[in-house]
Design a protein around this motif. Structure first.
Motif, PDB file in Angstrom:
ATOM      1  N   ILE A 117     -10.704 -20.690  -6.947  1.00 51.72           N
ATOM      2  CA  ILE A 117      -9.884 -21.169  -5.827  1.00 51.72           C
ATOM      3  C   ILE A 117      -8.408 -20.957  -6.123  1.00 51.72           C
ATOM      4  N   GLY A 118      -7.983 -21.233  -7.349  1.00 47.88           N
ATOM      5  CA  GLY A 118      -6.595 -21.000  -7.737  1.00 47.88           C
ATOM      6  C   GLY A 118      -6.212 -19.538  -7.646  1.00 47.88           C
ATOM      7  N   SER A 119      -7.109 -18.652  -8.049  1.00 48.78           N
ATOM      8  CA  SER A 119      -6.800 -17.223  -7.989  1.00 48.78           C
ATOM      9  C   SER A 119      -6.706 -16.734  -6.543  1.00 48.78           C
ATOM     10  N   VAL A 120      -7.522 -17.291  -5.654  1.00 50.64           N
ATOM     11  CA  VAL A 120      -7.443 -16.909  -4.236  1.00 50.64           C
ATOM     12  C   VAL A 120      -6.139 -17.413  -3.624  1.00 50.64           C
ATOM     13  N   VAL A 121      -5.726 -18.622  -3.996  1.00 52.88           N
ATOM     14  CA  VAL A 121      -4.445 -19.148  -3.506  1.00 52.88           C
ATOM     15  C   VAL A 121      -3.304 -18.254  -3.973  1.00 52.88           C
ATOM     16  N   ILE A 122      -3.343 -17.848  -5.231  1.00 57.54           N
ATOM     17  CA  ILE A 122      -2.303 -16.951  -5.747  1.00 57.54           C
ATOM     18  C   ILE A 122      -2.345 -15.607  -5.029  1.00 57.54           C
ATOM     19  N   LEU A 123      -3.540 -15.095  -4.749  1.00 55.29           N
ATOM     20  CA  LEU A 123      -3.677 -13.834  -4.014  1.00 55.29           C
ATOM     21  C   LEU A 123      -3.035 -13.942  -2.635  1.00 55.29           C
ATOM     22  N   VAL A 124      -3.285 -15.035  -1.944  1.00 52.62           N
ATOM     23  CA  VAL A 124      -2.698 -15.237  -0.615  1.00 52.62           C
ATOM     24  C   VAL A 124      -1.177 -15.321  -0.707  1.00 52.62           C
ATOM     25  N   LEU A 125      -0.661 -16.028  -1.700  1.00 50.32           N
ATOM     26  CA  LEU A 125       0.790 -16.147  -1.862  1.00 50.32           C
ATOM     27  C   LEU A 125       1.428 -14.799  -2.199  1.00 50.32           C
ATOM     28  N   VAL A 126       0.778 -14.018  -3.057  1.00 47.63           N
ATOM     29  CA  VAL A 126       1.308 -12.691  -3.388  1.00 47.63           C
ATOM     30  C   VAL A 126       1.308 -11.811  -2.151  1.00 47.63           C
ATOM     31  N   GLN A 127       0.237 -11.846  -1.367  1.00 44.98           N
ATOM     32  CA  GLN A 127       0.189 -11.047  -0.141  1.00 44.98           C
ATOM     33  C   GLN A 127       1.294 -11.453   0.817  1.00 44.98           C
ATOM     34  N   HIS A 128       1.519 -12.741   0.945  1.00 42.73           N
ATOM     35  CA  HIS A 128       2.514 -13.222   1.902  1.00 42.73           C
ATOM     36  C   HIS A 128       3.947 -12.917   1.462  1.00 42.73           C
ATOM     37  N   PHE A 129       4.254 -13.167   0.196  1.00 43.99           N
ATOM     38  CA  PHE A 129       5.635 -13.061  -0.248  1.00 43.99           C
ATOM     39  C   PHE A 129       5.989 -11.727  -0.892  1.00 43.99           C
ATOM     40  N   VAL A 130       5.024 -11.012  -1.467  1.00 42.35           N
ATOM     41  CA  VAL A 130       5.332  -9.780  -2.187  1.00 42.35           C
ATOM     42  C   VAL A 130       4.724  -8.563  -1.509  1.00 42.35           C
ATOM     43  N   GLY A 131       3.548  -8.715  -0.946  1.00 40.61           N
ATOM     44  CA  GLY A 131       2.808  -7.577  -0.409  1.00 40.61           C
ATOM     45  C   GLY A 131       3.547  -6.823   0.681  1.00 40.61           C
ATOM     46  N   PRO A 132       3.186  -5.555   0.860  1.00 39.58           N
ATOM     47  CA  PRO A 132       3.837  -4.749   1.894  1.00 39.58           C
ATOM     48  C   PRO A 132       3.492  -5.246   3.296  1.00 39.58           C
ATOM     49  N   THR A 133       4.440  -5.095   4.206  1.00 39.81           N
ATOM     50  CA  THR A 133       4.221  -5.500   5.589  1.00 39.81           C
ATOM     51  C   THR A 133       3.453  -4.394   6.321  1.00 39.81           C
ATOM     52  N   PHE A 134       2.931  -4.736   7.491  1.00 43.83           N
ATOM     53  CA  PHE A 134       2.223  -3.733   8.291  1.00 43.83           C
ATOM     54  C   PHE A 134       3.156  -2.593   8.673  1.00 43.83           C
ATOM     55  N   ARG A 135       4.415  -2.905   8.925  1.00 43.90           N
ATOM     56  CA  ARG A 135       5.389  -1.878   9.283  1.00 43.90           C
ATOM     57  C   ARG A 135       5.586  -0.892   8.121  1.00 43.90           C
ATOM     58  N   GLU A 136       5.638  -1.405   6.889  1.00 50.13           N
ATOM     59  CA  GLU A 136       5.781  -0.536   5.719  1.00 50.13           C
ATOM     60  C   GLU A 136       4.542   0.330   5.517  1.00 50.13           C
ATOM     61  N   VAL A 137       3.372  -0.256   5.714  1.00 48.56           N
ATOM     62  CA  VAL A 137       2.127   0.510   5.567  1.00 48.56           C
ATOM     63  C   VAL A 137       2.062   1.604   6.623  1.00 48.56           C
ATOM     64  N   ARG A 138       2.402   1.266   7.846  1.00 44.68           N
ATOM     65  CA  ARG A 138       2.392   2.254   8.925  1.00 44.68           C
ATOM     66  C   ARG A 138       3.382   3.386   8.658  1.00 44.68           C
ATOM     67  N   ALA A 139       4.584   3.050   8.195  1.00 43.74           N
ATOM     68  CA  ALA A 139       5.593   4.070   7.878  1.00 43.74           C
ATOM     69  C   ALA A 139       5.124   4.974   6.740  1.00 43.74           C
ATOM     70  N   TYR A 140       4.478   4.367   5.743  1.00 48.49           N
ATOM     71  CA  TYR A 140       3.962   5.147   4.616  1.00 48.49           C
ATOM     72  C   TYR A 140       2.881   6.115   5.083  1.00 48.49           C
ATOM     73  N   ARG A 141       1.971   5.644   5.908  1.00 49.64           N
ATOM     74  CA  ARG A 141       0.893   6.516   6.403  1.00 49.64           C
ATOM     75  C   ARG A 141       1.440   7.619   7.303  1.00 49.64           C
ATOM     76  N   ASP A 142       2.407   7.292   8.164  1.00 51.59           N
ATOM     77  CA  ASP A 142       2.994   8.302   9.036  1.00 51.59           C
ATOM     78  C   ASP A 142       3.726   9.360   8.217  1.00 51.59           C
ATOM     79  N   ALA A 143       4.439   8.930   7.191  1.00 52.35           N
ATOM     80  CA  ALA A 143       5.158   9.895   6.346  1.00 52.35           C
ATOM     81  C   ALA A 143       4.178  10.773   5.571  1.00 52.35           C
ATOM     82  N   LYS A 144       3.069  10.209   5.170  1.00 58.40           N
ATOM     83  CA  LYS A 144       2.072  10.973   4.428  1.00 58.40           C
ATOM     84  C   LYS A 144       1.398  12.008   5.339  1.00 58.40           C
TER      85      LYS A 144
END
Length: 76
Positions: free
Chosen positions: A46-73
């Motif tokens: 449970i602690g590792s899932v909470v940390i995963l959610v926090l990393v996704q929220h605060f550190v992970g790439p946004t949908f806009r960044e993912v879309r820009a990366y895929r379009d550039a590729k």
């Protein structure tokens, strides 16, 4: 304390590490490996899932960044 701006790939690596830790914790829970000694495997997972959610929220790439990366590729 200075805020570090991570590149897209650095954000993906951070998220991948958090996902890997969560996968190991899930395997520890399901397979009874006792990797974390006397700690309760369910609480560790449970602690590792909470940390995963926090990393996704605060550190992970946004949908806009993912879309820009895929379009550039694709060359669009």
């Amino acid at each position: 304390m200075a805020v570090v701006n991570l590149t897209f790939n650095q954000k993906r690596v951070c998220l991948g590490i958090a996902l890997g830790v969560s996968a190991i914790c899930l395997a520890n829970l399901e397979l009874g490996w006792s990797l974390f000694g006397p700690l309760d495997p369910k609480k560790v997972f449970i602690g590792s899932v909470v940390i995963l959610v926090l990393v996704q929220h605060f550190v992970g790439p946004t949908f806009r960044e993912v879309r820009a990366y895929r379009d550039a590729k694709r060359g669009a």
